[in-house]
Write an enzyme that holds these catalytic residues in place. Structure first.
Site, mmCIF file in Angstrom:
data_model
loop_
_atom_site.group_PDB
_atom_site.id
_atom_site.type_symbol
_atom_site.label_atom_id
_atom_site.label_comp_id
_atom_site.label_asym_id
_atom_site.label_seq_id
_atom_site.Cartn_x
_atom_site.Cartn_y
_atom_site.Cartn_z
ATOM 1 N N GLU A 1 8.556 1.418 -12.700
ATOM 2 C CA GLU A 1 8.721 -0.026 -12.883
ATOM 3 C C GLU A 1 7.896 -0.548 -14.051
ATOM 4 O O GLU A 1 8.375 -1.363 -14.839
ATOM 5 C CB GLU A 1 8.325 -0.759 -11.604
ATOM 6 C CG GLU A 1 8.496 -2.268 -11.710
ATOM 7 C CD GLU A 1 8.114 -3.000 -10.451
ATOM 8 O OE1 GLU A 1 8.595 -4.126 -10.276
ATOM 9 O OE2 GLU A 1 7.335 -2.447 -9.652
ATOM 10 N N ASP B 1 7.589 3.342 -7.931
ATOM 11 C CA ASP B 1 7.260 1.919 -7.811
ATOM 12 C C ASP B 1 5.822 1.870 -7.304
ATOM 13 O O ASP B 1 5.567 2.143 -6.123
ATOM 14 C CB ASP B 1 8.206 1.218 -6.840
ATOM 15 C CG ASP B 1 8.040 -0.301 -6.874
ATOM 16 O OD1 ASP B 1 7.050 -0.767 -7.471
ATOM 17 O OD2 ASP B 1 8.896 -1.003 -6.310
ATOM 18 N N ILE C 1 3.573 -0.473 -6.662
ATOM 19 C CA ILE C 1 3.368 -1.390 -5.536
ATOM 20 C C ILE C 1 4.666 -2.145 -5.289
ATOM 21 O O ILE C 1 5.020 -3.045 -6.043
ATOM 22 C CB ILE C 1 2.225 -2.393 -5.795
ATOM 23 C CG1 ILE C 1 0.899 -1.669 -5.995
ATOM 24 C CG2 ILE C 1 2.103 -3.373 -4.616
ATOM 25 C CD1 ILE C 1 -0.270 -2.591 -6.290
ATOM 26 N N ASP C 2 5.375 -1.770 -4.249
ATOM 27 C CA ASP C 2 6.571 -2.522 -3.862
ATOM 28 C C ASP C 2 6.125 -3.580 -2.857
ATOM 29 O O ASP C 2 5.580 -3.244 -1.805
ATOM 30 C CB ASP C 2 7.614 -1.600 -3.227
ATOM 31 C CG ASP C 2 8.888 -2.352 -2.904
ATOM 32 O OD1 ASP C 2 9.694 -2.552 -3.821
ATOM 33 O OD2 ASP C 2 9.056 -2.772 -1.731
ATOM 34 N N THR D 1 4.790 -6.664 -4.466
ATOM 35 C CA THR D 1 3.704 -7.203 -5.289
ATOM 36 C C THR D 1 3.350 -8.636 -4.912
ATOM 37 O O THR D 1 2.178 -9.020 -4.914
ATOM 38 C CB THR D 1 4.077 -7.141 -6.787
ATOM 39 O OG1 THR D 1 4.527 -5.832 -7.112
ATOM 40 C CG2 THR D 1 2.891 -7.488 -7.655
ATOM 41 N N ASP E 1 13.070 0.514 -6.471
ATOM 42 C CA ASP E 1 12.860 -0.212 -5.216
ATOM 43 C C ASP E 1 13.521 0.473 -4.025
ATOM 44 O O ASP E 1 13.106 0.270 -2.887
ATOM 45 C CB ASP E 1 13.419 -1.634 -5.324
ATOM 46 C CG ASP E 1 12.691 -2.487 -6.340
ATOM 47 O OD1 ASP E 1 11.450 -2.503 -6.302
ATOM 48 O OD2 ASP E 1 13.353 -3.121 -7.177
#
Length: 246
Positions: A70, A87, A89-90, A92, A200
């Site tokens: 990402e 990803d 930190i999914d 955020t 994601d």
């Protein structure tokens, strides 16, 4: 202990190491909520730092694998058939506001097919993972999707905030990855989203399939603008009927 591949073992260790930074920084976020500047810049740095750790750890033994992340975008290495999808930190926005519901996500795509996926919730210490044709697991316990078939008794999630589905019981968690992990574990019955990115949903989609669920056209996923529908087989047709105009 179940048998896992060397690739998945690397993914687990990388996520565990990166999580230490995420947990430490999350502890600082609450202190920043009351400042005028707020925690946004701090969280952006956390995102990039977690990503850096993941890339470094995954590259230690698989030096030639490529990356799609990402934050960093596409990193083309010698091996273009094997791609780590990250990803850092999914969820955020949850992280930003001090809400303990976010995850570190890593998937491995090999020759255009997702073969391994991991979603780690560091706050709850829940490690969801799956490998193609080997099942889905949460902390070494086998996962199965829900078997409920009465739609009014089911619970669905979508990150389309503000969109109302009067016929569906809805929750909006702020983390697509954890929503998919929850479908795989039977906590949710279905998840749907339009125009979402591959990082994601790559790991979560594999989790749902390996837990016995259904994901639309998983093999046809592009990098972005994915319309995803994931659920248990028992409720899939009914969910799609409710989403036919969505």
């Amino acid at each position: 202990m179940i048998s896992i591949s060397s690739n998945l073992n690397i993914m687990i260790k990388a996520a565990e190491k990166a999580s230490k930074s995420a947990i430490r920084d999350f502890g600082e976020v609450e202190k920043l909520q009351v400042s005028k500047k707020g925690p946004r810049d701090f969280v952006t740095k956390t995102d990039k730092h977690v990503e850096k750790i993941l890339i470094e750890e995954l590259s230690r033994t698989k030096k030639n694998y490529s990356f799609l992340s990402e934050e960093a975008g596409s990193i083309q290495n010698k091996d273009k058939d094997n791609i780590w999808i990250i990803d850092p930190i999914d969820g955020t926005t949850n992280f930003l506001h001090g809400i303990p519901h976010f995850a570190i996500c890593v998937a491995l795509e090999s020759k255009k097919e997702i073969i391994s996926g991991l979603i780690y919730d560091p706050i709850k210490d829940e490690m969801f993972y799956a490998e193609k044709n080997k099942g889905a697991y949460l902390n070494n316990q086998r996962l199965r999707v829900s078997n409920k078939n009465i739609i009014n008794e089911c619970l669905f999630s979508s990150n389309h905030e503000g969109v109302k589905f009067s016929s569906l019981n809805m929750r909006y968690s702020g983390s697509a990855a954890l929503d998919l992990a929850y479908v795989a574990s039977g906590r949710l019955d279905g998840f749907f989203h339009n125009k979402i990115n591959i990082w994601d949903v790559a790991a979560g989609a594999l989790l749902v399939e390996e837990a016995g669920g259904i994901v639309n056209d998983l093999d046809k996923f592009d990098q972005n603008n994915i319309d995803i529908r994931a659920s248990s087989g028992a409720i899939n047709d009914k969910m799609l009927e409710n989403l036919k105009n969505f």
